[in-house]
Design a protein around this motif. Sequence first.
Motif, PDB file in Angstrom:
ATOM      1  N   ASP A   1      56.639  56.778  41.011  1.00  0.00           N
ATOM      2  CA  ASP A   1      55.304  57.311  41.258  1.00  0.00           C
ATOM      3  C   ASP A   1      54.300  56.540  40.416  1.00  0.00           C
ATOM      4  O   ASP A   1      54.624  55.980  39.368  1.00  0.00           O
ATOM      5  N   TYR A   2      53.069  56.560  40.873  1.00  0.00           N
ATOM      6  CA  TYR A   2      51.985  55.905  40.148  1.00  0.00           C
ATOM      7  C   TYR A   2      51.757  56.611  38.814  1.00  0.00           C
ATOM      8  O   TYR A   2      51.657  57.829  38.749  1.00  0.00           O
ATOM      9  N   ASP A   3      51.692  55.839  37.754  1.00  0.00           N
ATOM     10  CA  ASP A   3      51.428  56.342  36.408  1.00  0.00           C
ATOM     11  C   ASP A   3      50.087  55.767  35.959  1.00  0.00           C
ATOM     12  O   ASP A   3      49.996  54.572  35.683  1.00  0.00           O
ATOM     13  N   PRO A   4      49.029  56.587  35.891  1.00  0.00           N
ATOM     14  CA  PRO A   4      47.705  56.083  35.514  1.00  0.00           C
ATOM     15  C   PRO A   4      47.698  55.379  34.151  1.00  0.00           C
ATOM     16  O   PRO A   4      46.897  54.474  33.921  1.00  0.00           O
ATOM     17  N   ALA A   5      48.604  55.765  33.262  1.00  0.00           N
ATOM     18  CA  ALA A   5      48.650  55.132  31.941  1.00  0.00           C
ATOM     19  C   ALA A   5      49.134  53.684  32.032  1.00  0.00           C
ATOM     20  O   ALA A   5      48.717  52.827  31.230  1.00  0.00           O
ATOM     21  N   ARG A   6      49.996  53.382  32.991  1.00  0.00           N
ATOM     22  CA  ARG A   6      50.523  52.022  33.166  1.00  0.00           C
ATOM     23  C   ARG A   6      49.717  51.226  34.184  1.00  0.00           C
ATOM     24  O   ARG A   6      49.775  50.000  34.211  1.00  0.00           O
ATOM     25  N   GLY A   7      49.014  51.922  35.061  1.00  0.00           N
ATOM     26  CA  GLY A   7      48.280  51.235  36.121  1.00  0.00           C
ATOM     27  C   GLY A   7      49.202  50.879  37.267  1.00  0.00           C
ATOM     28  O   GLY A   7      50.351  51.302  37.327  1.00  0.00           O
ATOM     29  N   ILE A   8      48.698  50.090  38.173  1.00  0.00           N
ATOM     30  CA  ILE A   8      49.445  49.698  39.360  1.00  0.00           C
ATOM     31  C   ILE A   8      50.617  48.807  38.950  1.00  0.00           C
ATOM     32  O   ILE A   8      50.450  47.862  38.184  1.00  0.00           O
ATOM     33  N   GLN A   9      51.799  49.131  39.484  1.00  0.00           N
ATOM     34  CA  GLN A   9      53.027  48.394  39.207  1.00  0.00           C
ATOM     35  C   GLN A   9      53.785  48.177  40.516  1.00  0.00           C
ATOM     36  O   GLN A   9      53.408  48.710  41.559  1.00  0.00           O
ATOM     37  N   ILE A  10      54.877  47.425  40.436  1.00  0.00           N
ATOM     38  CA  ILE A  10      55.730  47.241  41.610  1.00  0.00           C
ATOM     39  C   ILE A  10      56.209  48.606  42.095  1.00  0.00           C
ATOM     40  O   ILE A  10      56.529  49.470  41.296  1.00  0.00           O
ATOM     41  N   SER A  11      56.228  48.787  43.384  1.00  0.00           N
ATOM     42  CA  SER A  11      56.616  49.983  44.147  1.00  0.00           C
ATOM     43  C   SER A  11      55.456  50.950  44.338  1.00  0.00           C
ATOM     44  O   SER A  11      55.669  52.045  44.830  1.00  0.00           O
ATOM     45  N   ASN A  12      54.238  50.528  43.987  1.00  0.00           N
ATOM     46  CA  ASN A  12      53.078  51.377  44.253  1.00  0.00           C
ATOM     47  C   ASN A  12      52.469  51.022  45.610  1.00  0.00           C
ATOM     48  O   ASN A  12      52.438  49.866  46.010  1.00  0.00           O
ATOM     49  N   LEU A  13      52.010  52.053  46.279  1.00  0.00           N
ATOM     50  CA  LEU A  13      51.311  51.919  47.547  1.00  0.00           C
ATOM     51  C   LEU A  13      49.829  52.036  47.234  1.00  0.00           C
ATOM     52  O   LEU A  13      49.399  53.022  46.637  1.00  0.00           O
ATOM     53  N   VAL A  14      49.061  51.026  47.609  1.00  0.00           N
ATOM     54  CA  VAL A  14      47.661  50.924  47.200  1.00  0.00           C
ATOM     55  C   VAL A  14      46.764  50.865  48.438  1.00  0.00           C
ATOM     56  O   VAL A  14      47.060  50.149  49.388  1.00  0.00           O
ATOM     57  N   THR A  15      45.660  51.613  48.400  1.00  0.00           N
ATOM     58  CA  THR A  15      44.643  51.520  49.446  1.00  0.00           C
ATOM     59  C   THR A  15      43.408  50.890  48.830  1.00  0.00           C
ATOM     60  O   THR A  15      42.901  51.353  47.803  1.00  0.00           O
ATOM     61  N   LEU A  16      42.952  49.796  49.447  1.00  0.00           N
ATOM     62  CA  LEU A  16      41.761  49.093  48.978  1.00  0.00           C
ATOM     63  C   LEU A  16      40.646  49.234  50.004  1.00  0.00           C
ATOM     64  O   LEU A  16      40.892  49.279  51.206  1.00  0.00           O
ATOM     65  N   GLU A  17      39.417  49.264  49.489  1.00  0.00           N
ATOM     66  CA  GLU A  17      38.242  49.232  50.364  1.00  0.00           C
ATOM     67  C   GLU A  17      37.504  47.935  50.087  1.00  0.00           C
ATOM     68  O   GLU A  17      37.178  47.629  48.937  1.00  0.00           O
ATOM     69  N   ALA A  18      37.235  47.178  51.141  1.00  0.00           N
ATOM     70  CA  ALA A  18      36.494  45.921  51.020  1.00  0.00           C
ATOM     71  C   ALA A  18      34.996  46.209  51.015  1.00  0.00           C
ATOM     72  O   ALA A  18      34.562  47.320  51.330  1.00  0.00           O
ATOM     73  N   GLU A  19      34.217  45.198  50.688  1.00  0.00           N
ATOM     74  CA  GLU A  19      32.754  45.341  50.653  1.00  0.00           C
ATOM     75  C   GLU A  19      32.183  45.770  51.999  1.00  0.00           C
ATOM     76  O   GLU A  19      31.188  46.485  52.048  1.00  0.00           O
ATOM     77  N   ASN A  20      32.827  45.341  53.091  1.00  0.00           N
ATOM     78  CA  ASN A  20      32.321  45.682  54.419  1.00  0.00           C
ATOM     79  C   ASN A  20      32.746  47.085  54.877  1.00  0.00           C
ATOM     80  O   ASN A  20      32.479  47.481  55.996  1.00  0.00           O
ATOM     81  N   GLY A  21      33.451  47.827  54.003  1.00  0.00           N
ATOM     82  CA  GLY A  21      33.850  49.190  54.322  1.00  0.00           C
ATOM     83  C   GLY A  21      35.209  49.315  54.978  1.00  0.00           C
ATOM     84  O   GLY A  21      35.662  50.426  55.269  1.00  0.00           O
ATOM     85  N   SER A  22      35.874  48.198  55.234  1.00  0.00           N
ATOM     86  CA  SER A  22      37.207  48.267  55.847  1.00  0.00           C
ATOM     87  C   SER A  22      38.250  48.623  54.785  1.00  0.00           C
ATOM     88  O   SER A  22      38.065  48.348  53.600  1.00  0.00           O
ATOM     89  N   TYR A  23      39.323  49.243  55.246  1.00  0.00           N
ATOM     90  CA  TYR A  23      40.393  49.670  54.353  1.00  0.00           C
ATOM     91  C   TYR A  23      41.647  48.857  54.621  1.00  0.00           C
ATOM     92  O   TYR A  23      41.894  48.438  55.751  1.00  0.00           O
ATOM     93  N   GLN A  24      42.421  48.701  53.575  1.00  0.00           N
ATOM     94  CA  GLN A  24      43.656  47.946  53.657  1.00  0.00           C
ATOM     95  C   GLN A  24      44.710  48.664  52.818  1.00  0.00           C
ATOM     96  O   GLN A  24      44.440  49.028  51.677  1.00  0.00           O
TER      97      GLN A  24
END
Length: 160
Positions: free
Chosen positions: A78-101
């Motif tokens: 599971d994601y641990d905010p103290a460690r930040g993003i690590q291998i095996s994390n599922l991440v959702t990003l928002e680009a400047e144009n509003g699209s999600y990835q």
Amino acid sequence: MNKAELLQRIIATLSLDLDVVQRAAQTAYEAATAEENIAENKYDTLGLEASYLATGQARRMEEIRQARAAYQQLVVRDYDPARGIQISNLVTLEAENGSYQRLFLGPEGAGLKVGQGEQLITVITPRSPLGQSLMGKAEDDEISLTLGAKQQRFVVVEVS
């Protein structure tokens, strides 16, 4: 799609890819060793070309085999905010144009796409520029990448 299901789908996709590459490697090997492909003169390179192809297919087969083994051994955390993003994390990003990835940070298999439509998830590794930028980041952090001459910015929307 939860991460355990995603992991199983990645392994299944890599297994299918491995099967396809194994068949292609076998075909290339057979072409390289076929009696009718023995060179008759210095300009007859069909057998040599087939052997290069067989070698490349064998390398690709080993890469996929190693990637699949890495995922079979991967412990999904599971994601641990103290460690930040690590291998095996599922991440959702928002680009400047509003699209999600949606991205899965994995040990191998960069570029592999799993799912479809809104459920499409792309596998990246920490070796990629985006993967390097994500390591240790947290939700709401901004990431800036320069790809070619273009500056791209993303915001980490969600991590699991």
